[in-house]
Design an enzyme around this catalytic site. Structure first.
Site, PDB file in Angstrom:
ATOM      1  N   CYS A 162      15.895   9.195  -7.705  1.00  0.00           N
ATOM      2  CA  CYS A 162      17.385   9.540  -8.555  1.00  0.00           C
ATOM      3  C   CYS A 162      17.147  10.230  -9.705  1.00  0.00           C
ATOM      4  O   CYS A 162      15.973   9.718 -10.600  1.00  0.00           O
ATOM      5  CB  CYS A 162      18.352   8.632  -8.634  1.00  0.00           C
ATOM      6  SG  CYS A 162      19.111   7.772  -7.056  1.00  0.00           S
TER       7      CYS A 162
ATOM      8  N   ARG B 198      13.536  14.408  -7.193  1.00  0.00           N
ATOM      9  CA  ARG B 198      13.664  12.797  -7.178  1.00  0.00           C
ATOM     10  C   ARG B 198      14.670  12.326  -6.022  1.00  0.00           C
ATOM     11  O   ARG B 198      14.576  11.245  -5.973  1.00  0.00           O
ATOM     12  CB  ARG B 198      14.189  12.143  -8.726  1.00  0.00           C
ATOM     13  CG  ARG B 198      13.056  12.666  -9.680  1.00  0.00           C
ATOM     14  CD  ARG B 198      13.797  12.225 -11.065  1.00  0.00           C
ATOM     15  NE  ARG B 198      13.549  10.867 -11.107  1.00  0.00           N
ATOM     16  CZ  ARG B 198      12.790  10.128 -11.937  1.00  0.00           C
ATOM     17  NH1 ARG B 198      11.545  10.761 -12.586  1.00  0.00           N
ATOM     18  NH2 ARG B 198      12.536   8.936 -11.837  1.00  0.00           N
TER      19      ARG B 198
ATOM     20  N   TRP C  30      19.216   9.825  -4.345  1.00  0.00           N
ATOM     21  CA  TRP C  30      18.105   9.246  -3.198  1.00  0.00           C
ATOM     22  C   TRP C  30      18.790   8.131  -2.960  1.00  0.00           C
ATOM     23  O   TRP C  30      18.853   7.206  -3.426  1.00  0.00           O
ATOM     24  CB  TRP C  30      16.657   9.339  -3.601  1.00  0.00           C
ATOM     25  CG  TRP C  30      16.019   8.894  -2.282  1.00  0.00           C
ATOM     26  CD1 TRP C  30      15.431   9.859  -1.364  1.00  0.00           C
ATOM     27  CD2 TRP C  30      15.560   7.793  -1.762  1.00  0.00           C
ATOM     28  NE1 TRP C  30      14.756   9.304  -0.482  1.00  0.00           N
ATOM     29  CE2 TRP C  30      14.748   7.939  -0.715  1.00  0.00           C
ATOM     30  CE3 TRP C  30      15.525   6.452  -2.201  1.00  0.00           C
ATOM     31  CZ2 TRP C  30      14.156   7.076   0.163  1.00  0.00           C
ATOM     32  CZ3 TRP C  30      15.100   5.474  -1.839  1.00  0.00           C
ATOM     33  CH2 TRP C  30      14.245   5.564  -0.360  1.00  0.00           C
TER      34      TRP C  30
ATOM     35  N   ASN D  76      19.599   5.318 -11.996  1.00  0.00           N
ATOM     36  CA  ASN D  76      18.317   5.106 -11.230  1.00  0.00           C
ATOM     37  C   ASN D  76      17.607   3.914 -11.168  1.00  0.00           C
ATOM     38  O   ASN D  76      17.829   3.367 -12.006  1.00  0.00           O
ATOM     39  CB  ASN D  76      17.273   6.178 -11.805  1.00  0.00           C
ATOM     40  CG  ASN D  76      15.867   6.248 -11.320  1.00  0.00           C
ATOM     41  OD1 ASN D  76      15.808   5.903  -9.988  1.00  0.00           O
ATOM     42  ND2 ASN D  76      15.054   6.222 -11.809  1.00  0.00           N
ATOM     43  N   GLY D  77      17.415   3.596  -9.731  1.00  0.00           N
ATOM     44  CA  GLY D  77      16.717   2.081  -9.623  1.00  0.00           C
ATOM     45  C   GLY D  77      17.479   1.347  -8.868  1.00  0.00           C
ATOM     46  O   GLY D  77      18.536   1.753  -8.112  1.00  0.00           O
TER      47      GLY D  77
ATOM     48  N   GLU E 110      -4.319  11.299   6.320  1.00  0.00           N
ATOM     49  CA  GLU E 110      -3.451  12.065   5.435  1.00  0.00           C
ATOM     50  C   GLU E 110      -3.054  13.343   6.149  1.00  0.00           C
ATOM     51  O   GLU E 110      -2.020  13.636   6.062  1.00  0.00           O
ATOM     52  CB  GLU E 110      -4.588  12.363   4.293  1.00  0.00           C
ATOM     53  CG  GLU E 110      -4.105  13.384   3.393  1.00  0.00           C
ATOM     54  CD  GLU E 110      -2.736  13.454   2.693  1.00  0.00           C
ATOM     55  OE1 GLU E 110      -2.262  12.316   2.717  1.00  0.00           O
ATOM     56  OE2 GLU E 110      -2.339  14.379   1.935  1.00  0.00           O
TER      57      GLU E 110
ATOM     58  N   LYS F 252       0.960  14.317   6.457  1.00  0.00           N
ATOM     59  CA  LYS F 252       1.385  15.775   5.822  1.00  0.00           C
ATOM     60  C   LYS F 252       2.047  16.207   6.952  1.00  0.00           C
ATOM     61  O   LYS F 252       3.199  16.904   6.606  1.00  0.00           O
ATOM     62  CB  LYS F 252      -0.118  16.428   5.543  1.00  0.00           C
ATOM     63  CG  LYS F 252       0.078  17.313   4.361  1.00  0.00           C
ATOM     64  CD  LYS F 252       0.153  16.919   3.018  1.00  0.00           C
ATOM     65  CE  LYS F 252       0.689  15.663   2.772  1.00  0.00           C
ATOM     66  NZ  LYS F 252       0.329  14.987   1.429  1.00  0.00           N
TER      67      LYS F 252
ATOM     68  N   GLU G 143       5.609  14.459   7.718  1.00  0.00           N
ATOM     69  CA  GLU G 143       6.729  14.319   6.532  1.00  0.00           C
ATOM     70  C   GLU G 143       7.288  15.519   6.552  1.00  0.00           C
ATOM     71  O   GLU G 143       8.423  15.743   5.984  1.00  0.00           O
ATOM     72  CB  GLU G 143       6.109  13.932   5.401  1.00  0.00           C
ATOM     73  CG  GLU G 143       5.151  14.785   4.498  1.00  0.00           C
ATOM     74  CD  GLU G 143       4.485  14.215   3.205  1.00  0.00           C
ATOM     75  OE1 GLU G 143       5.459  13.325   2.473  1.00  0.00           O
ATOM     76  OE2 GLU G 143       3.524  14.387   2.785  1.00  0.00           O
TER      77      GLU G 143
ATOM     78  N   HIS H 281      -9.769   1.985  22.094  1.00  0.00           N
ATOM     79  CA  HIS H 281      -9.191   0.788  22.025  1.00  0.00           C
ATOM     80  C   HIS H 281      -7.703   0.568  22.284  1.00  0.00           C
ATOM     81  O   HIS H 281      -6.750  -0.281  21.593  1.00  0.00           O
ATOM     82  CB  HIS H 281      -9.494   0.107  20.856  1.00  0.00           C
ATOM     83  CG  HIS H 281     -11.187   0.022  20.743  1.00  0.00           C
ATOM     84  ND1 HIS H 281     -11.652  -1.026  21.481  1.00  0.00           N
ATOM     85  CD2 HIS H 281     -11.952   0.594  19.944  1.00  0.00           C
ATOM     86  CE1 HIS H 281     -13.302  -0.849  21.168  1.00  0.00           C
ATOM     87  NE2 HIS H 281     -13.289   0.208  20.506  1.00  0.00           N
TER      88      HIS H 281
ATOM     89  N   LYS I 236      10.429  12.975  -4.395  1.00  0.00           N
ATOM     90  CA  LYS I 236       9.030  12.963  -5.156  1.00  0.00           C
ATOM     91  C   LYS I 236       8.529  11.767  -5.630  1.00  0.00           C
ATOM     92  O   LYS I 236       7.346  11.419  -5.722  1.00  0.00           O
ATOM     93  CB  LYS I 236       8.959  14.318  -5.814  1.00  0.00           C
ATOM     94  CG  LYS I 236       7.886  14.533  -6.572  1.00  0.00           C
ATOM     95  CD  LYS I 236       6.752  15.080  -5.321  1.00  0.00           C
ATOM     96  CE  LYS I 236       5.445  15.640  -6.097  1.00  0.00           C
ATOM     97  NZ  LYS I 236       4.448  15.590  -5.221  1.00  0.00           N
TER      98      LYS I 236
HETATM   99  C1  F6R Z   1       2.887  12.438   0.688  1.00  0.00           C
HETATM  100  C2  F6R Z   1       3.275  11.843  -0.598  1.00  0.00           C
HETATM  101  C3  F6R Z   1       3.492  10.236  -0.900  1.00  0.00           C
HETATM  102  C4  F6R Z   1       3.107   9.695  -2.418  1.00  0.00           C
HETATM  103  C5  F6R Z   1       3.205   8.577  -2.496  1.00  0.00           C
HETATM  104  C6  F6R Z   1       2.734   8.043  -3.842  1.00  0.00           C
HETATM  105  O1  F6R Z   1       2.672  13.736   0.733  1.00  0.00           O
HETATM  106  O2  F6R Z   1       3.237  12.433  -1.793  1.00  0.00           O
HETATM  107  O3  F6R Z   1       2.926   9.658   0.005  1.00  0.00           O
HETATM  108  O4  F6R Z   1       1.537  10.032  -2.358  1.00  0.00           O
HETATM  109  O5  F6R Z   1       4.744   8.342  -2.702  1.00  0.00           O
HETATM  110  O6  F6R Z   1       3.375   8.879  -5.267  1.00  0.00           O
HETATM  111  P1  F6R Z   1       2.675   8.632  -6.205  1.00  0.00           P
HETATM  112  O7  F6R Z   1       1.326   9.411  -6.138  1.00  0.00           O
HETATM  113  O8  F6R Z   1       3.368   9.494  -7.420  1.00  0.00           O
HETATM  114  O9  F6R Z   1       2.407   7.348  -6.708  1.00  0.00           O
END
Ligand code: F6R
Length: 604
Positions: A2, A27, A74, A98-99, A476, A480, A483, A499, A599
């Site tokens: 948020c 956010r 969010w 926020n929170g 990773e 990617k 998501e 396995h 984010k």
């Molecule tokens: C995936 C992604 C998330 C962040 C995770 C941690 O593409 O961006 O998995 O890596 O939410 O976020 P930070 O790095 O801000 O602690």
């Protein structure tokens, strides 16, 4: 998550609030809203979905007023509906939040018993009603705030606006960051300095437990015990060009393309002509154990780094997902160091893990992008990753910069522990300096990857395989892809396939194998054969010798530059990112703001 903004301005503030919310949309984007006070009257507009829906609403139903607050949500408590959108209002009070208010159920029950009724399912509305209740008991809004804040449990940032008060905002921070911006006869509040960047570069960060009474004349700050507090004002430099798309269709595309430049920045920061250049406190002599903690992509960076710390420096290294770390009560050593890796520096679980170890390890290190963040401020040593502002929700350049910084740290550990002599270190550093050029070469694969992505976009499931330090890269790559394209994807250690997961293989499941021609290559090729024997479609990402040796029977191949082993996880991140990006484009999903995500994850 948020985003919060507040403005006491000299002109009507609705356009400023919406502009600031645009910069905070990373956010969360489930709903957005603003409230203003105009000629003493409190009013608000709220809309579900992206900010553009609020902007459209404001065209038809404009909101006047020179004092206002805004929010981008969010969703945590209650679905994304107008009723649950912020600002929440109770009589003469509006609030953005926020929170999470953890004790909102008790408070809700108490307020219901006192005769108040609720319009939403949110925890936030409880705060608005509690403020209304406190104001009804008498005293000023500031006095009501001082009584209210100790009653709220959890982590939050709040900003209040009051009917009849055109020169007043009250904001509070506990657990979630909040910045106060100073203008000329104007004052601002924001979740971060980026939101306020075009309005002011003079910022005061509230500290844990602080709250502030803000008028156009300035901010009066109080600490958690309601004593007056002096908090420094700093000039913040936010490079505006780094928050524009600069001609790219998406932030993610721009951020992938920026990697050669930002990696060069990171290398300039951490390498000298003749050696490493880490802060004075970074000396691994006597350190007996390393604990790396992070979430998501940042956690996968830690996972790669574990291979480096153990193989280069012989240093025992634990890695943990931050949300699990505290609960498994890991044994920690008072000669050990704990490293917290986070792009935002505000991830709630990572921050909580840091607070958990504070007096249990010898030193805490922050590997962060945002150097003014809570994690940076609370760690003993901060190592900036130098990626510049990352806006796309899917982390790209921050990941490769995290890897680069963690690799320099592993080299320092190896040097301090007598595992690398000067000549060996010089060779490693020469290798590292190749990175920006290698990244450029990997980026040149984009047109070929675009073609492959058309095929991948038709898949329902995709597997990624890797061995050694390429295993976390497989994780990773899968993260990617899922998501941003919403295709189900999983990463596995190549040897683990038989396995269980091999049961998934048939002709419809593309299997992406990340395998530079290194010492583990032969074994990975055997695992690839097992896939192909079951009609699996293998896309092999390797270098020229690897493709020459094992590419013949593959469904598709991608040829990357030959690279020193240590650098392979950094280089191979680029095709994984490009594959995810172009597949998402082919599927028509929202690349920069994928569904359900945000984010900055500031709730546990
Ligand atoms: C995936 C992604 C998330 C962040 C995770 C941690 O593409 O961006 O998995 O890596 O939410 O976020 P930070 O790095 O801000 O602690």
């Amino acid at each position: 998550m948020c985003g919060i903004v507040g403005v006491l301005g000299n002109h009507h503030v609705a356009p400023l609030l919406v502009e600031a919310l645009k910069r905070l949309e990373y956010r969360g984007y489930d709903s957005a809203g603003i409230a203003t006070v105009n000629e003493g009257r409190l009013d608000r507009r709220r809309a579900v979905g992206k900010l553009v829906n609020l902007s459209d609403l404001l065209v038809h139903e404009p909101l006047a007023g020179k004092a206002g607050i805004g929010h981008t949500r969010w969703a945590t408590h209650g679905a994304a509906t107008v009723a649950n959108a912020h600002p929440h209002r109770a009589g003469n009070v509006a609030v953005v939040h926020n929170g999470i208010i953890e004790n909102f159920r008790e408070l809700r029950a108490e307020l219901t018993a006192a005769g108040y009724s609720f319009e939403s399912e949110t925890d936030t509305e409880t705060v608005a009603l509690l403020m209304r209740h406190e104001l009804a008991q008498g005293g000023t809004p500031a006095e009501a705030t001082a009584r209210l804040l100790p009653r709220l449990h959890g982590a939050f940032a709040l900003c209040f606006l009051f009917e009849g008060e055109e020169d007043l905002m009250i904001c509070a921070r506990k657990g979630s960051p909040l910045a106060i911006g100073h203008g000329d006869g104007e004052m601002f509040v924001g979740s971060d300095a980026i939101a306020l960047a075009p309005m002011t570069d003079r910022i005061t960060y509230l500290e844990e437990g602080d709250w502030a009474v803000i008028t156009r004349a300035g901010a009066e700050i109080f600490d958690a015990r309601n004593a007056r507090a002096n908090r420094a004002m700093a000039r913040i430099q936010v490079d505006a060009t780094r928050i524009e798309k600069a001609g790219y269709k998406h932030f993610m595309a721009k951020e992938i393309a920026e990697q050669p430049v930002v990696l060069a920045d990171a290398l300039r920061h951490y390498l000298r002509e003749d050696g490493l250049n880490l802060p004075a406190g970074v000396d691994f002599t006597g350190v007996d154990r390393l604990t790396l903690v992070a979430c998501g992509t940042a956690h996968y960076a830690c996972h790669v780094a574990k291979y480096w710390f153990e193989s280069l420096a012989g240093l025992p290294c634990d890695i943990d997902i931050a949300s699990e770390f505290r609960y498994r009560e890991p044994p920690l050593s008072d000669r050990g160091w704990a490293v917290f890796v986070s792009q935002s520096g505000e991830t709630a679980d990572t921050l909580a893990a840091l607070r958990h170890v504070q007096d249990k390890v010898a030193r805490t290190l922050a590997v962060v992008n945002v150097t003014t963040s809570s994690i940076a401020r609370e760690c003993d040593v901060t190592l900036p990753i130098m990626a510049g502002v990352e806006v796309g929700v899917a982390s790209t350049k921050a990941f490769t910069c995290q890897l680069t910084v963690l690799l320099t740290l592993a080299l320092k550990a190896a040097q301090d522990r007598g595992r690398l002599d000067a000549a060996q270190l010089a060779t490693r550093l020469a290798d590292l300096r190749l990175l920006p050029g290698l990244m450029n070469a990997a980026l040149a694969l984009a047109p070929e990857i675009e073609g492959l992505a058309e095929e991948l976009a038709k898949a329902q499931d995709v597997l990624f395989l890797g061995r050694g330090a390429m295993y976390p890269l497989a994780l990773e790559g899968a993260l990617k892809l899922k998501e941003i394209s919403y295709i189900h994807a999983e990463g596995y250690a190549s040897g683990e396939l038989k396995h269980g997961p091999i049961a998934l293989i048939d002709a419809s499941v593309p299997v992406l194998v990340l395998a530079p021609r290194d010492a583990l290559f032969e074994k990975t090729v055997s695992n690839m054969q097992e896939v192909m024997a079951r009609h699996g479609r293998v896309l092999l990402l390797s270098d020229q010798p690897g493709i020459a040796e094992a590419g013949a029977d593959c469904w598709r191949c991608l040829t990357l530059p030959r690279v020193p082993d240590l650098l392979a996880p950094i280089l191979y991140a680029v095709p994984a990112q490009l594959l995810a990006y172009h597949t998402a484009i082919a599927k028509g999903t929202d690349v920069d703001q994928p569904r359900n995500l945000a984010k900055s994850v500031t709730v546990e």
